[in-house]
Motif scaffolding. Structure first.
Motif, PDB file in Angstrom:
ATOM      1  N   ALA A  39       0.842  -1.197   0.000  1.00  0.00           N
ATOM      2  CA  ALA A  39       0.000   0.000   0.000  1.00  0.00           C
ATOM      3  C   ALA A  39       0.874   1.241   0.000  1.00  0.00           C
ATOM      4  O   ALA A  39       1.979   1.245   0.565  1.00  0.00           O
ATOM      5  N   ALA A  40       0.391   2.287  -0.628  1.00  0.00           N
ATOM      6  CA  ALA A  40       1.151   3.536  -0.695  1.00  0.00           C
ATOM      7  C   ALA A  40       0.201   4.696  -0.929  1.00  0.00           C
ATOM      8  O   ALA A  40      -0.931   4.521  -1.393  1.00  0.00           O
ATOM      9  N   LYS A  41       0.656   5.894  -0.590  1.00  0.00           N
ATOM     10  CA  LYS A  41      -0.113   7.106  -0.874  1.00  0.00           C
ATOM     11  C   LYS A  41       0.845   8.184  -1.350  1.00  0.00           C
ATOM     12  O   LYS A  41       1.980   8.294  -0.882  1.00  0.00           O
ATOM     13  N   VAL A  42       0.383   8.971  -2.315  1.00  0.00           N
ATOM     14  CA  VAL A  42       1.185  10.046  -2.888  1.00  0.00           C
ATOM     15  C   VAL A  42       0.290  11.278  -2.998  1.00  0.00           C
ATOM     16  O   VAL A  42      -0.841  11.193  -3.488  1.00  0.00           O
ATOM     17  N   GLU A  43       0.794  12.403  -2.554  1.00  0.00           N
ATOM     18  CA  GLU A  43      -0.012  13.625  -2.627  1.00  0.00           C
ATOM     19  C   GLU A  43      -0.183  14.069  -4.082  1.00  0.00           C
ATOM     20  O   GLU A  43       0.751  13.998  -4.887  1.00  0.00           O
ATOM     21  N   ILE A  44      -1.390  14.533  -4.421  1.00  0.00           N
ATOM     22  CA  ILE A  44      -1.666  14.980  -5.792  1.00  0.00           C
ATOM     23  C   ILE A  44      -2.201  16.407  -5.820  1.00  0.00           C
ATOM     24  O   ILE A  44      -2.749  16.843  -6.842  1.00  0.00           O
ATOM     25  N   THR A  45      -2.080  17.152  -4.720  1.00  0.00           N
ATOM     26  CA  THR A  45      -2.595  18.518  -4.689  1.00  0.00           C
ATOM     27  C   THR A  45      -1.918  19.365  -5.764  1.00  0.00           C
ATOM     28  O   THR A  45      -0.690  19.494  -5.769  1.00  0.00           O
ATOM     29  N   PRO A  46      -2.682  19.961  -6.688  1.00  0.00           N
ATOM     30  CA  PRO A  46      -2.070  20.785  -7.747  1.00  0.00           C
ATOM     31  C   PRO A  46      -1.790  22.195  -7.251  1.00  0.00           C
ATOM     32  O   PRO A  46      -2.172  22.557  -6.127  1.00  0.00           O
ATOM     33  N   PRO A  47      -1.147  23.017  -8.052  1.00  0.00           N
ATOM     34  CA  PRO A  47      -0.822  24.384  -7.626  1.00  0.00           C
ATOM     35  C   PRO A  47      -2.067  25.241  -7.402  1.00  0.00           C
ATOM     36  O   PRO A  47      -3.114  25.011  -7.999  1.00  0.00           O
ATOM     37  N   ILE A  48      -1.922  26.232  -6.544  1.00  0.00           N
ATOM     38  CA  ILE A  48      -2.974  27.228  -6.362  1.00  0.00           C
ATOM     39  C   ILE A  48      -3.278  27.862  -7.719  1.00  0.00           C
ATOM     40  O   ILE A  48      -2.385  28.120  -8.516  1.00  0.00           O
ATOM     41  N   GLY A  49      -4.539  28.110  -7.968  1.00  0.00           N
ATOM     42  CA  GLY A  49      -4.949  28.682  -9.248  1.00  0.00           C
ATOM     43  C   GLY A  49      -5.508  27.654 -10.206  1.00  0.00           C
ATOM     44  O   GLY A  49      -6.154  28.014 -11.199  1.00  0.00           O
ATOM     45  N   THR A  50      -5.267  26.376  -9.920  1.00  0.00           N
ATOM     46  CA  THR A  50      -5.832  25.325 -10.762  1.00  0.00           C
ATOM     47  C   THR A  50      -7.359  25.352 -10.631  1.00  0.00           C
ATOM     48  O   THR A  50      -7.886  25.437  -9.522  1.00  0.00           O
ATOM     49  N   PRO A  51      -8.088  25.253 -11.739  1.00  0.00           N
ATOM     50  CA  PRO A  51      -9.556  25.262 -11.655  1.00  0.00           C
ATOM     51  C   PRO A  51     -10.079  24.148 -10.759  1.00  0.00           C
ATOM     52  O   PRO A  51      -9.521  23.055 -10.702  1.00  0.00           O
TER      53      PRO A  51
END
Length: 809
Positions: A57-69
């Motif tokens: 099992a694993a997790k990876v952050e996918i939060t995109p940059p501020i300003g992304t729609p």
């Protein structure tokens, strides 16, 4: 023992006990040692084809940059995020039973679109078969958009940004790879629990919810928890308004945090949303703001952990089933695909079904019932998986005027379609297939007479197969032509400002279909199934067939338009002594401005009365009809007909149900007295009473309802002297009254003469038989006989043909 850890470990895990070597010495010591050594050598020489159960099992952050729609709410119009409240993740579990490798991924996204799925699969480890990678979204409405090319969806998901798609796809693929790389000896188990306080139905007060919480636990060989997977059903739409423009995983984010805090180090929490189309979170702790979001996530985690603590893990057999079926037809083809991806995952006797969109809870519960009856010990429904086709609702919800039903683009039979398709990818489920054209019994036909038999769907198939050319031509003329020439398109609001490169008909057609659906409200299941069969046979979506039926009710349409003419007519009943030996006779002309292909249908349903209807190739409702009990029903409307609302069932479908369901005048009259009718209309109901007498009534619908009986054995569709009677109808019915007044006894011959009358000096609708008359009918109810005449090619009255309705075909 130490040379074969996989085999020995498997024995131990399944409960087999091994004896210490010193217990083997005894009377037959030498022979026993020799046999044991042979067994060990043999085992050592076997190829290692069967491996122990493994997982990672694993997790990876996918939060995109501020300003992304952002994606999820239309009122944001695709605007960009201004901040991050909590991070977004891709979480993956890799499972391998020695024969099958599968990866289950959950992402903190609003949806999984095809572009994202393709990008992830192109980057995922090649050792894992692509069809064994299952991608799901939690459906947070505070996740990124920017990954969808289709223009209509971009009004919500924002500008398409390939860089965002590439970055998120790369991170998801990284989570898949890390989960596989971390694989260790493992065991798996599942359990379920009940909840009634964490979710609620958002469409219907106290409506159904999915009470099940499903839990999967994955342990390593030492009993440490590698992953806990929760299956719970509710929209993640609890983020407070002040953070409407912030990234957040919503309540699943708090669930992750709490589960991982309560579990061993290294545990990865996953969240799989269920049939959440009409489900939202409740508020059992009566919190506000972010405290409410946290409360739901925490309470869910506590309940899930309680279940996980009771699960006994072991090895299990994995089965992944995959298909790319052709979807039902839709009017929204410009922005909805023709194929999709379906998957199921079986873990021992648990089956998980993955839906490519948002099923409402009724569909999830129905599929669970089918799975349990088929022999599975448990079933989980997971929505928002691998594709996004909007909402799915069952047939009995298709007409509802709500968000979920309006966004169901694949017709009222989508439930049956999913049940059939999921049965094909479930090892234990078997469902009876729906009748199809290849196995359809050829209907009998004699000129304009078509005899339909069987269940409603089969009858629709028969009608559609025989009359396909005429039905599709009527659709092109009555619906498509009005869109292409602009007569059916709105001229204000959004429509007036659409850029020139957008074809407005692509959007208008499915929107018209949505507007017409509430008219299905009280249309019987029989009639709906019949139209579904007709649609299947002619190769058009159900919505297209329904638009044909409901055209007069569409808003904003000029009632004088030939596209949407409503049935006008001349109709009258002759009763008692004036009808002579027949005792009851009915005459009827139907006027319709557009030339249509006429048809006489004799319908023999599996359940209910046989009936005959005279109409057009395309129409399913009844304007003119009689059943095998001699009950006659005909309909006329005022030429200034204008519907009041779009949630009242068209009266012609009420008449259709009555012909199949009732046999006496009293029964029909009682039902019609309680019926709401759009606009103004008159219905003639005639036939036998319960005690065998004959009677006839006219029911006038308008601002109020009036029931009329005849005078001196004659009952007219409109009374010429009434102020409410239109001038043309007054002239027409005055002529009927004059002609019949000259006859003491009125028989079929006299009625035929009246129906064919074209009064000298009169024009258009002032005449009984005019250029718009499409059929002339004489009913002889006590003989179950109908005489029908259609105009010839020049529009002149044609000759009568006689049809007798039998009790059985």
């Amino acid at each position: 023992y130490t040379a074969m850890p996989d085999v020995a470990g498997k024995w131990m895990r399944k409960g087999y006990r091994t004896k210490p070597m010193n217990t083997l010495y005894g009377k037959h010591k030498t022979r026993t040692i020799r046999m044991t050594l042979c067994l060990l050598v043999g085992l050592m020489l076997l190829p290692f084809t069967a491996r122990a159960f493994e997982a990672g099992a694993a997790k990876v952050e996918i939060t995109p940059p501020i300003g992304t729609p952002l994606n999820g709410y239309g009122d944001r119009m695709g605007r960009g995020a201004t901040h991050v409240h909590d991070p977004l993740w891709a979480r993956a579990v890799f499972l391998d039973d020695g024969d099958t490798q599968v990866v289950l991924v959950n992402t903190d996204l609003c949806l999984i679109n095809p572009e994202l799925r393709d990008a992830v699969l192109s980057k995922a480890p090649k050792e894992i078969p692509p069809q064994n990678i299952i991608l799901t979204a939690t459906h947070t409405h505070n996740g990124p958009g920017a990954m969808i090319r289709d223009l209509p969806v971009r009004f919500v998901a924002g500008q398409y940004m390939p860089g965002v798609l590439e970055s998120i796809a790369t991170n998801i693929a990284t989570a898949i790879k890390e989960a596989r790389d971390k694989r260790v000896r493992a065991a798996i188990g599942y359990g379920t629990a009940k909840q009634i306080v964490l979710s609620q139905n958002r469409s219907v007060s106290n409506g159904p919810i999915d009470e099940q919480i499903g839990v999967i636990r994955v342990d390593d060989a030492d009993g440490n928890i590698l992953a806990i997977i929760a299956n719970f059903t509710a929209h993640p739409t609890s983020v407070v308004k002040e953070d409407h423009y912030g990234f957040s995983a919503d309540y699943p984010g708090f669930y992750y945090t709490e589960i991982e805090r309560l579990s061993s180090d290294g545990c990865v929490a996953l969240f799989l949303n269920g049939a959440e189309g009409n489900q939202t979170t409740a508020n059992p702790e009566d919190k506000t703001g972010w405290a409410r979001t946290e409360s739901i996530g925490r309470l869910l985690a506590v309940r899930v952990k309680e279940v996980a603590n009771q699960i006994e893990c072991s090895e299990a057999t994995l089965t992944v089933n995959y298909s790319e079926p052709t979807l039902p037809m839709t009017l929204a083809r410009s922005f909805q695909p023709g194929h999709t991806v379906l998957q199921s995952l079986e873990i021992g006797d648990l089956i998980i079904h993955f839906w490519p969109g948002e099923p409402v809870v009724e569909l999830g519960l129905a599929l669970r019932r089918e799975a349990l009856v088929s022999g599975y010990a448990a079933q989980f429904t997971v929505g928002l998986a691998n594709d996004y086709l909007m909402y799915f609702v069952p047939r009995d919800m298709y007409h509802l005027f709500n968000y979920e039903s309006a966004q169901n683009y694949y017709g009222p039979g989508i439930q049956d379609w999913f049940m059939r398709e999921f049965s094909l990818i479930s090892s234990k489920m078997e469902l009876t297939p729906r009748p199809d054209l290849m196995n359809m019994e050829e209907p009998e036909r004699d000129g304009l007479l078509l005899i339909l038999k069987g269940d409603a769907y089969t009858r629709g198939l028969q009608q559609g197969a025989v009359l396909q050319e005429h039905i599709t031509a009527a659709y092109a003329r009555r619906i498509e032509a009005g869109l292409h020439d602009g007569t059916l398109l709105p001229t204000t609001g959004l429509w007036a400002s659409l850029p020139g490169f957008i074809d407005p008909t692509a959007l208008a057609l499915p929107m018209m279909a949505m507007a017409a659906r509430p008219l299905l409200n009280d249309v019987s299941v029989e009639a709906r199934m019949e139209m579904e069969g007709m649609a299947e046979a002619i190769g058009l979506p159900f919505d297209a067939v329904w638009l044909l039926q409901s055209a007069p009710y569409l808003p904003g349409v000029d009632d004088k338009s030939p596209l949407f003419t409503t049935p006008l007519c001349t109709m009258f009943a002759v009763t008692g002594e004036r009808a002579g030996a027949d005792d009851l006779l009915i005459g009827r002309n139907l006027d319709w401005s557009a030339a249509e292909e006429p048809v006489v249908l004799q319908v023999y349903p599996d359940v209910g009365h046989a009936y005959m209807q005279i109409g057009f190739a395309w129409n399913s409702g009844v304007f003119t009809g009689m059943n095998d009990q001699g009950l006659v029903l005909t309909l006329q409307r005022s030429p200034d007909f204008m519907p009041h609302t779009l949630d009242i069932t068209p009266i012609e479908f009420v008449l259709k149900s009555l012909l199949q369901e009732v046999g006496t005048v009293e029964e029909a009259l009682a039902r019609l007295k309680t019926q709401k009718v759009n606009g103004t209309a008159t219905v003639l109901v005639a036939g036998r009473t319960a005690d065998g007498e004959v009677s006839a009534y006219m029911i006038d619908y308008g601002d109020s309802m009036v029931v009329r009986s005849g005078e001196e054995g004659l009952l007219l569709g409109s009374i010429p002297e009434f102020d409410a009677t239109t001038p043309n109808a007054a002239i027409r019915y005055s002529r009927v009254k004059t002609l019949l007044a000259e006859e003491r006894i009125i028989g079929g011959k006299e009625i035929a003469s009246v129906l064919m009358d074209a009064a000298p000096g009169k024009v258009g609708m002032q005449r009984i038989h005019n250029e718009n008359t499409r059929h002339s009918v004489i009913f002889e109810p006590l003989k179950l006989r109908v005489q029908v005449a259609f105009p010839d090619a020049s529009g002149q009255p044609g000759t009568y043909s006689t049809y007798t309705l039998k009790g059985t075909p």
